[in-house]
Motif scaffolding. Sequence first.
Motif, PDB file in Angstrom:
ATOM      1  N   LEU A   4       0.832  -1.205   0.000  1.00 23.29           N
ATOM      2  CA  LEU A   4       0.000   0.000   0.000  1.00 23.29           C
ATOM      3  C   LEU A   4       0.864   1.251   0.000  1.00 23.29           C
ATOM      4  O   LEU A   4       0.586   2.212  -0.734  1.00 23.29           O
ATOM      5  N   VAL A   5       1.911   1.266   0.787  1.00 22.74           N
ATOM      6  CA  VAL A   5       2.811   2.413   0.829  1.00 22.74           C
ATOM      7  C   VAL A   5       3.481   2.610  -0.529  1.00 22.74           C
ATOM      8  O   VAL A   5       3.569   3.728  -1.037  1.00 22.74           O
ATOM      9  N   ALA A   6       3.934   1.514  -1.141  1.00 26.22           N
ATOM     10  CA  ALA A   6       4.566   1.605  -2.459  1.00 26.22           C
ATOM     11  C   ALA A   6       3.572   2.099  -3.508  1.00 26.22           C
ATOM     12  O   ALA A   6       3.916   2.916  -4.371  1.00 26.22           O
ATOM     13  N   ALA A   7       2.334   1.622  -3.441  1.00 25.37           N
ATOM     14  CA  ALA A   7       1.312   2.058  -4.390  1.00 25.37           C
ATOM     15  C   ALA A   7       1.015   3.550  -4.237  1.00 25.37           C
ATOM     16  O   ALA A   7       0.870   4.273  -5.228  1.00 25.37           O
ATOM     17  N   LEU A  10       3.949   5.505  -5.672  1.00 25.41           N
ATOM     18  CA  LEU A  10       3.889   5.489  -7.131  1.00 25.41           C
ATOM     19  C   LEU A  10       2.784   6.409  -7.641  1.00 25.41           C
ATOM     20  O   LEU A  10       2.964   7.126  -8.625  1.00 25.41           O
ATOM     21  N   LEU A  11       1.642   6.418  -6.977  1.00 30.57           N
ATOM     22  CA  LEU A  11       0.554   7.310  -7.353  1.00 30.57           C
ATOM     23  C   LEU A  11       0.985   8.768  -7.259  1.00 30.57           C
ATOM     24  O   LEU A  11       0.688   9.570  -8.144  1.00 30.57           O
ATOM     25  N   GLY A  12       1.701   9.114  -6.208  1.00 30.39           N
ATOM     26  CA  GLY A  12       2.192  10.483  -6.067  1.00 30.39           C
ATOM     27  C   GLY A  12       3.141  10.882  -7.175  1.00 30.39           C
ATOM     28  O   GLY A  12       3.084  11.990  -7.701  1.00 30.39           O
ATOM     29  N   VAL A  13       4.007   9.960  -7.569  1.00 30.07           N
ATOM     30  CA  VAL A  13       4.938  10.242  -8.667  1.00 30.07           C
ATOM     31  C   VAL A  13       4.182  10.421  -9.971  1.00 30.07           C
ATOM     32  O   VAL A  13       4.446  11.354 -10.739  1.00 30.07           O
ATOM     33  N   VAL A  14       3.209   9.546 -10.235  1.00 32.17           N
ATOM     34  CA  VAL A  14       2.449   9.624 -11.488  1.00 32.17           C
ATOM     35  C   VAL A  14       1.620  10.898 -11.540  1.00 32.17           C
ATOM     36  O   VAL A  14       1.571  11.581 -12.562  1.00 32.17           O
ATOM     37  N   VAL A  15       0.969  11.253 -10.454  1.00 33.15           N
ATOM     38  CA  VAL A  15       0.152  12.467 -10.428  1.00 33.15           C
ATOM     39  C   VAL A  15       1.038  13.697 -10.615  1.00 33.15           C
ATOM     40  O   VAL A  15       0.669  14.625 -11.329  1.00 33.15           O
ATOM     41  N   GLY A  16       2.210  13.688 -10.016  1.00 29.38           N
ATOM     42  CA  GLY A  16       3.137  14.797 -10.205  1.00 29.38           C
ATOM     43  C   GLY A  16       3.603  14.909 -11.637  1.00 29.38           C
ATOM     44  O   GLY A  16       3.755  16.004 -12.182  1.00 29.38           O
TER      45      GLY A  16
END
Length: 54
Positions: A4-7, A10-16
Motif C-alpha cells: 500500500l505504501v509503495a502504491a 507510485l501514485l504520487g509520482v504519477v500524479v506529479g
Amino acid sequence: MLFLVAALLLLGVVVGTVAHAPIGLSLAAAAVIAVWLGVFALRERHGRRHTPTR
C-alpha cells in the motif's frame, strides 16, 4: 502494508508527472490505463464464471 505504501508513492509520482505533461499525453495515458483495466476486469469475470464450484 508495504504494498500500500509503495502504491501510494507510485501514485504520487504519477500524479506529479501528469501535472507537468501535455494534456494530449495525459489523455492518451488515461485511455491506455482504462483499456488495460477493462481487459483485466473482463478476464477476471470470465475466469470466475467458468470456475467449477465445490
